[in-house]
Design a protein around this motif. Structure first.
Motif, PDB file in Angstrom:
ATOM      1  N   ARG A  92       0.808  -1.214   0.000  1.00 36.58           N
ATOM      2  CA  ARG A  92       0.000   0.000   0.000  1.00 36.58           C
ATOM      3  C   ARG A  92       0.843   1.267   0.000  1.00 36.58           C
ATOM      4  N   ASP A  93       1.855   1.294   0.849  1.00 39.59           N
ATOM      5  CA  ASP A  93       2.614   2.525   1.053  1.00 39.59           C
ATOM      6  C   ASP A  93       4.110   2.293   0.857  1.00 39.59           C
ATOM      7  N   ARG A  94       4.842   3.394   0.743  1.00 39.92           N
ATOM      8  CA  ARG A  94       6.289   3.304   0.597  1.00 39.92           C
ATOM      9  C   ARG A  94       6.929   2.628   1.795  1.00 39.92           C
ATOM     10  N   SER A  95       6.322   2.805   2.962  1.00 41.12           N
ATOM     11  CA  SER A  95       6.878   2.180   4.164  1.00 41.12           C
ATOM     12  C   SER A  95       6.756   0.663   4.125  1.00 41.12           C
ATOM     13  N   ASP A  96       5.974   0.136   3.170  1.00 42.93           N
ATOM     14  CA  ASP A  96       5.766  -1.301   3.071  1.00 42.93           C
ATOM     15  C   ASP A  96       6.698  -1.978   2.064  1.00 42.93           C
ATOM     16  N   VAL A  97       7.589  -1.209   1.450  1.00 44.64           N
ATOM     17  CA  VAL A  97       8.547  -1.761   0.482  1.00 44.64           C
ATOM     18  C   VAL A  97       9.931  -1.212   0.800  1.00 44.64           C
ATOM     19  N   GLN A  98      10.863  -2.087   1.044  1.00 47.67           N
ATOM     20  CA  GLN A  98      12.233  -1.673   1.344  1.00 47.67           C
ATOM     21  C   GLN A  98      12.867  -1.076   0.087  1.00 47.67           C
ATOM     22  N   ASP A 156      10.170  -0.943   9.144  1.00 53.20           N
ATOM     23  CA  ASP A 156      11.047  -2.027   8.686  1.00 53.20           C
ATOM     24  C   ASP A 156      10.423  -3.404   8.921  1.00 53.20           C
ATOM     25  N   GLU A 157       9.101  -3.469   8.876  1.00 54.49           N
ATOM     26  CA  GLU A 157       8.400  -4.730   9.077  1.00 54.49           C
ATOM     27  C   GLU A 157       7.964  -5.281   7.722  1.00 54.49           C
TER      28      GLU A 157
END
Length: 257
Positions: free
Chosen positions: A155-161, A201-202
């Motif tokens: 969904r979001d940038r925080s969900d992809v390293q 970082d999950e």
């Protein structure tokens, strides 16, 4: 109530890596597995029917492809196989739902689109358009839902390293991000894990196949009805064991079946 969800990349491989021994230690009420890559008749063994659980499977009809399972300590009132889309596109993925008194729990595997395969891409877009309409329709029912699965999208940038290296890849295209945001922002469903854990970082999936190698994605979600958001007690992505390229998502809810 504890629910564990995991996309296994083949249930036989995951079993050989110790999945069922690990599950026996987790005290889960419900376990949702995806991407079994096995026919139901191939699972007629005690290993795949752990003691204390009712076991339900929905295979693809095609050997070595997709398929989902649900293990539950509580006998359901009804089973639903597939979403029943009029377009027939729900068979591109797999969905199995167990209905209890006021709660439905589903194990969900989204379709993927291989790079350059425009037909698969169109089918995936159509599938999620149909799914959005379905989720909007059932949101009016006097029933709560928990959808556990491999959504194949972030969904979001925080969900992809290192998200900037993956723009326009399958699972992180702009329209896919928009679809996932609409699910939460407009249809009022809740990403249960994000409700209790905002760490950046999950990650639950490593396309490389090995946890910690390459970039991680968070595509394994438990999406819940808005009325359940205050009943979330705990959420974690278990990093201690690897049974596939995905990691188990563990959620505890203040719910009794």
């Amino acid at each position: 109530m504890r629910i564990i969800s995991l996309s296994v990349d083949g249930i036989h491989q995951a079993a050989q890596r110790g999945l069922y021994d690990w599950l026996a230690e987790q005290d889960a009420d419900i376990v949702c597995l995806q991407d079994l890559r096995a026919q139901e008749y191939e699972l007629d063994h005690d290993t795949f029917h752990p003691e204390g659980y009712f076991a339900y499977f929905f295979d693809s009809g095609i050997p070595h492809t997709n398929g989902v399972a649900i293990y539950t300590r509580h006998m359901p009132k009804a089973l639903i196989y597939g979403f029943g889309f009029a377009s027939g596109l729900d068979m591109q993925g797999r969905y199995l739902q167990l209905d209890f008194e006021r709660l439905s729990v589903g194990s969900f595997l989204a379709p993927n689109a291989e790079p350059g395969n425009e037909q698969q891409l169109e089918e995936k877009v159509g599938f999620f358009d149909d799914l959005q309409a379905h989720l909007h329709k059932i949101s009016n029912k006097r029933r709560d839902f928990i959808f556990c699965g491999n959504w194949a999208m972030a969904r979001d940038r925080s969900d992809v390293q290192n998200w900037q290296n993956h723009e326009d890849e399958d699972g992180f295209r702009p329209h896919e991000q928009q679809w996932m945001r609409q699910l939460v922002d407009e249809l009022d469903y809740v990403d249960a894990f994000r409700r209790v854990n905002s760490d950046g970082d999950e990650y639950s999936w490593w396309p490389s196949g090995t946890v910690g190698e390459g970039d991680g994605w968070r595509t394994d979600l438990q999406i819940i009805s808005d009325d359940l958001k205050h009943r979330i007690e705990y959420g974690a992505i278990n990093k201690n064991k690897q049974f596939s390229s995905h990691l188990p998502v563990i959620m505890d809810y203040d719910i009794e079946l």
